[in-house]
Design a protein around this motif. Sequence first.
Motif, PDB file in Angstrom:
ATOM      1  N   GLY A  81     -26.134  18.144 -34.231  1.00  6.47           N
ATOM      2  CA  GLY A  81     -26.997  17.195 -33.594  1.00  6.47           C
ATOM      3  C   GLY A  81     -27.801  16.776 -34.912  1.00  6.47           C
ATOM      4  N   ILE A  82     -28.058  17.601 -36.028  1.00  5.43           N
ATOM      5  CA  ILE A  82     -29.034  17.014 -37.151  1.00  5.43           C
ATOM      6  C   ILE A  82     -28.148  15.758 -37.934  1.00  5.43           C
ATOM      7  CG2 ILE A  82     -29.736  17.711 -39.278  1.00  5.43           C
ATOM      8  CD1 ILE A  82     -30.226  20.550 -38.010  1.00  5.43           C
ATOM      9  N   SER A  83     -26.828  16.193 -38.136  1.00  5.00           N
ATOM     10  CA  SER A  83     -26.003  15.136 -38.627  1.00  5.00           C
ATOM     11  C   SER A  83     -26.010  13.849 -38.105  1.00  5.00           C
ATOM     12  CB  SER A  83     -24.745  15.822 -38.763  1.00  5.00           C
ATOM     13  OG  SER A  83     -24.638  16.943 -39.725  1.00  5.00           O
ATOM     14  N   THR A  84     -25.754  13.967 -36.728  1.00  3.99           N
ATOM     15  CA  THR A  84     -25.650  12.671 -36.153  1.00  3.99           C
ATOM     16  C   THR A  84     -27.060  12.067 -36.235  1.00  3.99           C
ATOM     17  OG1 THR A  84     -24.156  13.675 -34.660  1.00  3.99           O
ATOM     18  CG2 THR A  84     -25.453  11.679 -33.730  1.00  3.99           C
ATOM     19  N   ARG A  85     -28.161  12.502 -36.060  1.00  2.00           N
ATOM     20  CA  ARG A  85     -29.565  12.072 -36.338  1.00  2.00           C
ATOM     21  C   ARG A  85     -29.757  11.594 -37.718  1.00  2.00           C
ATOM     22  NH1 ARG A  85     -32.464   8.972 -36.549  1.00  2.00           N
ATOM     23  NH2 ARG A  85     -34.820   8.879 -36.068  1.00  2.00           N
ATOM     24  N   ILE A  86     -29.172  12.042 -38.656  1.00  3.81           N
ATOM     25  CA  ILE A  86     -29.215  11.604 -40.042  1.00  3.81           C
ATOM     26  C   ILE A  86     -28.517  10.461 -40.268  1.00  3.81           C
ATOM     27  CG2 ILE A  86     -28.578  12.080 -42.571  1.00  3.81           C
ATOM     28  CD1 ILE A  86     -29.529  15.067 -41.899  1.00  3.81           C
ATOM     29  N   ILE A  87     -27.251  10.458 -39.710  1.00  7.07           N
ATOM     30  CA  ILE A  87     -26.123   9.245 -39.777  1.00  7.07           C
ATOM     31  C   ILE A  87     -26.723   8.168 -39.074  1.00  7.07           C
ATOM     32  CG2 ILE A  87     -24.025   8.494 -39.061  1.00  7.07           C
ATOM     33  CD1 ILE A  87     -22.876  11.267 -39.520  1.00  7.07           C
ATOM     34  N   PHE A  88     -27.323   8.308 -37.711  1.00  2.92           N
ATOM     35  CA  PHE A  88     -28.118   7.178 -36.851  1.00  2.92           C
ATOM     36  C   PHE A  88     -29.112   6.428 -37.898  1.00  2.92           C
ATOM     37  CE2 PHE A  88     -30.885   5.730 -33.726  1.00  2.92           C
ATOM     38  CZ  PHE A  88     -29.965   4.794 -33.023  1.00  2.92           C
ATOM     39  N   HIS A  89     -29.963   7.518 -38.662  1.00  2.00           N
ATOM     40  CA  HIS A  89     -30.968   6.793 -39.634  1.00  2.00           C
ATOM     41  C   HIS A  89     -30.305   5.643 -40.354  1.00  2.00           C
ATOM     42  CE1 HIS A  89     -34.434   6.356 -41.965  1.00  2.00           C
ATOM     43  NE2 HIS A  89     -33.674   6.630 -43.280  1.00  2.00           N
ATOM     44  N   PHE A  90     -29.159   5.931 -40.986  1.00  2.00           N
ATOM     45  CA  PHE A  90     -28.611   4.909 -41.731  1.00  2.00           C
ATOM     46  C   PHE A  90     -27.842   3.814 -41.142  1.00  2.00           C
ATOM     47  CE2 PHE A  90     -28.986   8.945 -44.607  1.00  2.00           C
ATOM     48  CZ  PHE A  90     -29.513   7.981 -45.664  1.00  2.00           C
ATOM     49  N   VAL A  91     -27.563   4.050 -40.140  1.00  2.09           N
ATOM     50  CA  VAL A  91     -26.889   3.019 -39.172  1.00  2.09           C
ATOM     51  C   VAL A  91     -28.144   2.073 -38.866  1.00  2.09           C
ATOM     52  CG1 VAL A  91     -25.884   2.557 -36.998  1.00  2.09           C
ATOM     53  CG2 VAL A  91     -25.001   4.405 -38.254  1.00  2.09           C
ATOM     54  N   GLU A  92     -29.309   2.522 -38.574  1.00  6.78           N
ATOM     55  CA  GLU A  92     -30.363   1.853 -38.247  1.00  6.78           C
ATOM     56  C   GLU A  92     -30.707   0.738 -39.349  1.00  6.78           C
ATOM     57  OE1 GLU A  92     -33.283   3.514 -34.779  1.00  6.78           O
ATOM     58  OE2 GLU A  92     -33.064   4.646 -36.567  1.00  6.78           O
ATOM     59  N   GLN A  93     -30.532   1.206 -40.272  1.00  4.61           N
ATOM     60  CA  GLN A  93     -30.856   0.614 -41.796  1.00  4.61           C
ATOM     61  C   GLN A  93     -29.692  -0.278 -42.131  1.00  4.61           C
ATOM     62  OE1 GLN A  93     -34.295   0.967 -43.011  1.00  4.61           O
ATOM     63  NE2 GLN A  93     -34.335   2.601 -41.363  1.00  4.61           N
ATOM     64  N   GLU A  94     -28.695  -0.316 -41.438  1.00  5.86           N
ATOM     65  CA  GLU A  94     -27.456  -1.217 -41.604  1.00  5.86           C
ATOM     66  C   GLU A  94     -26.844  -0.774 -43.185  1.00  5.86           C
ATOM     67  OE1 GLU A  94     -28.492  -5.215 -41.037  1.00  5.86           O
ATOM     68  OE2 GLU A  94     -28.701  -4.949 -38.959  1.00  5.86           O
ATOM     69  N   ALA A  95     -27.072   0.407 -43.281  1.00  2.00           N
ATOM     70  CA  ALA A  95     -26.610   0.739 -44.545  1.00  2.00           C
ATOM     71  C   ALA A  95     -24.934   1.320 -44.476  1.00  2.00           C
ATOM     72  CB  ALA A  95     -27.404   2.148 -45.381  1.00  2.00           C
ATOM     73  N   ILE A  96     -24.760   1.697 -43.279  1.00  8.14           N
ATOM     74  CA  ILE A  96     -23.416   2.297 -42.919  1.00  8.14           C
ATOM     75  C   ILE A  96     -23.104   1.497 -41.325  1.00  8.14           C
ATOM     76  CG2 ILE A  96     -23.409   4.107 -44.569  1.00  8.14           C
ATOM     77  CD1 ILE A  96     -24.074   5.936 -42.033  1.00  8.14           C
ATOM     78  N   ALA A  97     -21.832   1.768 -41.504  1.00 11.20           N
ATOM     79  CA  ALA A  97     -21.156   1.210 -40.179  1.00 11.20           C
ATOM     80  C   ALA A  97     -21.466   2.325 -38.916  1.00 11.20           C
ATOM     81  CB  ALA A  97     -19.837   1.044 -40.294  1.00 11.20           C
TER      82      ALA A  97
END
Length: 415
Positions: A81-97
């Motif tokens: 859950g924590i990892s997915t939330r962190i990854i989603f943050h960077f996805v929102e920033q369009e930093a990662i796919a």
Amino acid sequence: MDIRNMIIENIANPHELERMYRKDPKAFKKSFTHAWEQYPDSQVLGVWFERLNFKESANTEKSSLLQKGFIFMGILAILAGISTRIIFHFVEQEAIAPINLAFGVIPFIAAYFIYNNTPKKSVIYSLAALFLISGLYLNMLPLSNKDSIILAYLHFPIFLWVLTGLAFTGNEYSKGSARLAYIKFNLEYCILYASMAASGMVLALLTLQLFSFIGLVIEEFYFSNVVLFGAASLAIVSAYLVSMNLKLAKNITPYIAKIFSPLVLVTLLVYLITVIWIGKNPFLDRNFLIAFNGILLGVLVVTIFSITESDSDEKKNISDYINVALIVLALIIDSVALSAIVFRLSSYGITPNRLAVSGVNILIWANLIWIMLAYIRFLQNKSGPSTIQDAVTKYLPVYGLWAAFVMFTFPIIFN
């Protein structure tokens, strides 16, 4: 004649005792006590006594959710859950796919499988290396909408699915029975996850509605911090519950396979007749060709699950003939789709999409041929059902290798 006397009279008739029990379990159990008191030395009644009165001991691991792996599963669920939330943050920033969200769940499921069925170190090291290399490579790709990049993203989950299968099978990765268990796990997992997710959606809607009554709009916050976390954690919990032989999923999957196979067959027949009637041409209509390939994948999945959920005895039943009909239709669809793709390749040239689709169709066509030949041998009494299941399980790595090929080479070849 009362049930007690019938039980006594049929001590030497196991079939009749079973029939009586299934007809009215409560009455049978109540009357059985009197019969057992009258004939305590009967071995047959002794077996029935244990069957009717057996209770798991308090320290039996299988009788409790708090068994080996429960605490570890809980830790993995929280980390997912924590990892997915962190990854989603960077996805929102369009930093990662966005496809990186898969790394918030799948590696943790694989970690649970490794913990639950510890394989040898070479398997663990291979899995860790493949997860790490694929993750690094994925994020080295440019964030663009090029076809080759999108194809790499689309094939990435397939590659991870095969890696998860390696974690599931452990040291028995080469055995067909272990791979068959993994396929069954996937169907049970999907059913359980969907059931629990539906309940979660009801809770989410109720929560949002309650907060709206007091003038608070929490949709964005709730989705990003609660729903996302819950969906990722639930993926780990579902894997744990299925691996603990939860009866809900195991009891329902054979019925789903038996119900959906004939429904898919009838639907597909009607659809193909309609297509021929109205004159749709996959050679010229690109969107229709895409839909045709989608239907092919759907039929392949239904057929595979129907085969894996079929009885493992030597008897043939109507499900086998339905499966054969599905395979024949799938082969027809695949042959037409493959011909259309070859036509488009020769007419319009090579593109990443056409090459990828043609490769998938060739792989599926070969797999269907293998399954068909195995079924023919089975129906001719030249082999058992295990031959059919081997045609499914032994081919699984091929899809993983193709996914890896597309992932790692297409972005370079079609740069």
